[in-house]
Motif scaffolding. Structure first.
Motif, PDB file in Angstrom:
ATOM      1  N   PRO A  88      -7.593   9.601  -0.052  1.00  0.00           N
ATOM      2  CA  PRO A  88      -7.446   7.969   0.137  1.00  0.00           C
ATOM      3  C   PRO A  88      -7.679   7.408  -1.475  1.00  0.00           C
ATOM      4  O   PRO A  88      -6.890   6.086  -1.659  1.00  0.00           O
ATOM      5  N   ASN A  89      -8.253   7.877  -2.340  1.00  0.00           N
ATOM      6  CA  ASN A  89      -8.483   7.129  -3.695  1.00  0.00           C
ATOM      7  C   ASN A  89      -7.309   7.073  -4.412  1.00  0.00           C
ATOM      8  O   ASN A  89      -6.770   6.234  -5.084  1.00  0.00           O
ATOM      9  N   LYS A  90      -6.577   8.329  -4.306  1.00  0.00           N
ATOM     10  CA  LYS A  90      -5.013   8.249  -4.865  1.00  0.00           C
ATOM     11  C   LYS A  90      -4.030   7.117  -4.169  1.00  0.00           C
ATOM     12  O   LYS A  90      -3.455   6.786  -4.984  1.00  0.00           O
ATOM     13  N   ASP A 147       0.958  -1.440   0.008  1.00  0.00           N
ATOM     14  CA  ASP A 147       0.006   0.152   0.097  1.00  0.00           C
ATOM     15  C   ASP A 147       0.748   1.213   0.168  1.00  0.00           C
ATOM     16  O   ASP A 147       1.920   1.193   0.738  1.00  0.00           O
ATOM     17  N   CYS A 148       0.230   2.290  -0.733  1.00  0.00           N
ATOM     18  CA  CYS A 148       1.243   3.417  -0.900  1.00  0.00           C
ATOM     19  C   CYS A 148       0.562   4.269   0.465  1.00  0.00           C
ATOM     20  O   CYS A 148      -0.565   4.570   0.670  1.00  0.00           O
ATOM     21  N   ILE A 149       1.550   4.654   1.284  1.00  0.00           N
ATOM     22  CA  ILE A 149       0.938   5.376   2.585  1.00  0.00           C
ATOM     23  C   ILE A 149       1.464   6.674   2.444  1.00  0.00           C
ATOM     24  O   ILE A 149       1.330   7.449   3.375  1.00  0.00           O
ATOM     25  N   ASN A 150       2.493   7.355   1.576  1.00  0.00           N
ATOM     26  CA  ASN A 150       2.791   8.708   1.649  1.00  0.00           C
ATOM     27  C   ASN A 150       3.037   9.033   0.178  1.00  0.00           C
ATOM     28  O   ASN A 150       3.960   8.420  -0.521  1.00  0.00           O
ATOM     29  N   ILE A 151       2.458  10.285  -0.036  1.00  0.00           N
ATOM     30  CA  ILE A 151       2.994  11.116  -1.449  1.00  0.00           C
ATOM     31  C   ILE A 151       3.564  12.245  -0.927  1.00  0.00           C
ATOM     32  O   ILE A 151       2.577  13.394  -0.704  1.00  0.00           O
ATOM     33  N   PRO A 152       4.684  12.420  -0.875  1.00  0.00           N
ATOM     34  CA  PRO A 152       5.261  13.648  -0.145  1.00  0.00           C
ATOM     35  C   PRO A 152       4.869  15.133  -0.761  1.00  0.00           C
ATOM     36  O   PRO A 152       4.740  16.069  -0.267  1.00  0.00           O
ATOM     37  N   SER A 153       4.774  14.982  -2.223  1.00  0.00           N
ATOM     38  CA  SER A 153       3.975  16.378  -2.879  1.00  0.00           C
ATOM     39  C   SER A 153       2.670  16.590  -2.473  1.00  0.00           C
ATOM     40  O   SER A 153       2.455  17.603  -2.841  1.00  0.00           O
ATOM     41  N   LEU A 154       1.811  15.729  -1.687  1.00  0.00           N
ATOM     42  CA  LEU A 154       0.484  16.192  -1.347  1.00  0.00           C
ATOM     43  C   LEU A 154       0.491  16.214   0.120  1.00  0.00           C
ATOM     44  O   LEU A 154       1.164  15.194   0.743  1.00  0.00           O
ATOM     45  N   ILE A 155       0.022  17.368   0.609  1.00  0.00           N
ATOM     46  CA  ILE A 155       0.063  17.341   2.056  1.00  0.00           C
ATOM     47  C   ILE A 155      -0.929  16.281   2.661  1.00  0.00           C
ATOM     48  O   ILE A 155      -0.535  15.561   3.674  1.00  0.00           O
ATOM     49  N   ASN A 156      -2.111  16.331   2.264  1.00  0.00           N
ATOM     50  CA  ASN A 156      -2.981  15.312   2.485  1.00  0.00           C
ATOM     51  C   ASN A 156      -3.419  14.267   1.374  1.00  0.00           C
ATOM     52  O   ASN A 156      -4.629  14.667   0.803  1.00  0.00           O
TER      53      ASN A 156
END
Ligand code: FES
Ligand SMILES: [Fe+2]
Length: 353
Positions: free
Chosen positions: A101-103, A89-98
């Motif tokens: 969930p669908n992303k 599971d992807c748990i962090n996308i640093p370029s997005l602050i929040n």
């Protein structure tokens, strides 16, 4: 006999089998590495939570995740730092602050089954709970000396390597300076039995003691039992005159149609009277390299499934009996698996054709 089996079929069906991909000691805590298994590029990472095997493609921009880094519980992509946990599971996308969930959900990795046993890391590309690793008690018996070797790449199809491992009549020639120092080229009488999961052969190892050549323990005459667990897990049990035993295993993992990585190991019985384990390992490395040269220089690179195409079943000598037993049993394995998966519903692991 059906002679029209697709040459792709072994690669499709072996995706459901456990294949060794790395030696456990090769992948330390916090490391990630890329591999090619059955034509599929995968990565394996040793996270603090355990092993993760998945497709070697980042869901963001497609870069290889094997270029990434392990940050404790997560694998972090080298390019933009997306992080994935042991579930894929992807748990962090640093370029997005929040990150919505669908992303995150859409960014899940294609994960594979993984286990560690016999000092090796095994991957199953398509989940199939009915396929298990053969149980070899001696490999896990603390009284035996067990050593998993560094795997060796053969630039040949995996079935060439299996045939070579089963062949008893090349010792005097291909191994003239090692195993075959005192080997007799005469075919021993083989007792071959077929089982549901493979076959077994018992025969004396053809060795000759002459005034010129007194074989050492590893080249001397002994009883040999070869057990093949289909599709590609084969052990050789050697029993010497004094009761000492060795058990060797070879598993040639197919990387591509024309290349395999040979995983192998040796288990030595307690109190073995002969060369030290490290010396036995170096001797086996030399023998394997002689086999590699034979396998890499055969044409075609892989043995065709159909005997009419000339790969086997023609120009055979009695010494080829065991290799041909493998080819026949392997074809039967393909046919049995094919009909089994075709009968099943895809939701229960049916074959998607
Ligand atoms: S390509 Fe992996 S995070 Fe962008
Ligand atoms: Fe050999």
């Amino acid at each position: 006999m059906d002679t029209n089996l697709s040459e792709e079929l072994p690669f499709i069906l072996l995706k459901r089998e456990w294949q060794p991909v790395a030696i456990s000691r090769e992948l330390k805590q916090g490391e990630v590495k890329g591999f090619v298994l059955l034509g599929v590029e995968i990565f394996i990472a040793r996270l603090s939570t355990g092993l993760l095997a998945a497709e070697d493609i980042c869901p963001h921009k497609g870069i290889k995740l094997s270029l990434g880094a392990v940050c404790n519980d997560y694998l972090q992509c080298a390019y933009h730092g997306w992080q994935f946990d042991q579930e894929g599971d992807c748990i962090n996308i640093p370029s997005l602050i929040n990150p919505p969930p669908n992303k995150l959900k859409m960014s899940r990795l294609k994960k594979y089954e993984i286990q560690e046993r016999y000092g090796m890391i095994w991957v199953q590309l398509e989940k199939d709970g009915s396929n298990k690793l053969p149980d070899i008690p001696e490999f896990e018996d603390p009284d035996w000396t067990y050593m998993a070797a560094n795997p060796t790449v053969f630039k040949s199809g995996f079935r060439r390597e299996i045939e070579n491992y089963l062949d008893m009549t090349h010792f005097a020639f291909a191994h003239g300076s090692t195993l075959g120092k005192a080997a007799s080229p005469v075919v021993p009488k083989m007792d071959i039995r077929i089982f549901d999961d493979g076959f077994q052969m018992n025969a004396p190892f053809p060795s000759l003691a002459t005034p010129d050549e007194q074989p050492g323990k590893l080249q001397e005459a002994h009883m040999r039992q070869q057990r093949c667990y289909l599709p590609n897990f084969t052990t050789i049990r050697q029993t010497f005159h004094d009761g000492d035993m060795r058990l060797l295993v070879h598993i040639p993992t197919p990387n591509t149609r024309e290349e395999c990585t040979v995983f192998w190991a040796i288990a030595i019985s307690p109190g073995f009277k002969g060369p030290a384990p490290e010396d036995q390992m170096s001797f086996a490395v030399k023998v394997l390299d002689e086999d590699r040269i034979m396998c890499e220089n055969q044409s075609p690179k892989e043995i065709p499934l159909a005997p009419s195409k000339g790969g086997w079943g023609v120009l055979v000598s009695p010494g080829d009996l065991l290799a041909n037993t493998f080819q026949k049993c392997f074809r039967q394995y393909l046919l049995d698996r094919l009909s089994l998966y075709k009968e099943k519903d895809p939701s229960e692991g049916g074959y998607p054709v």
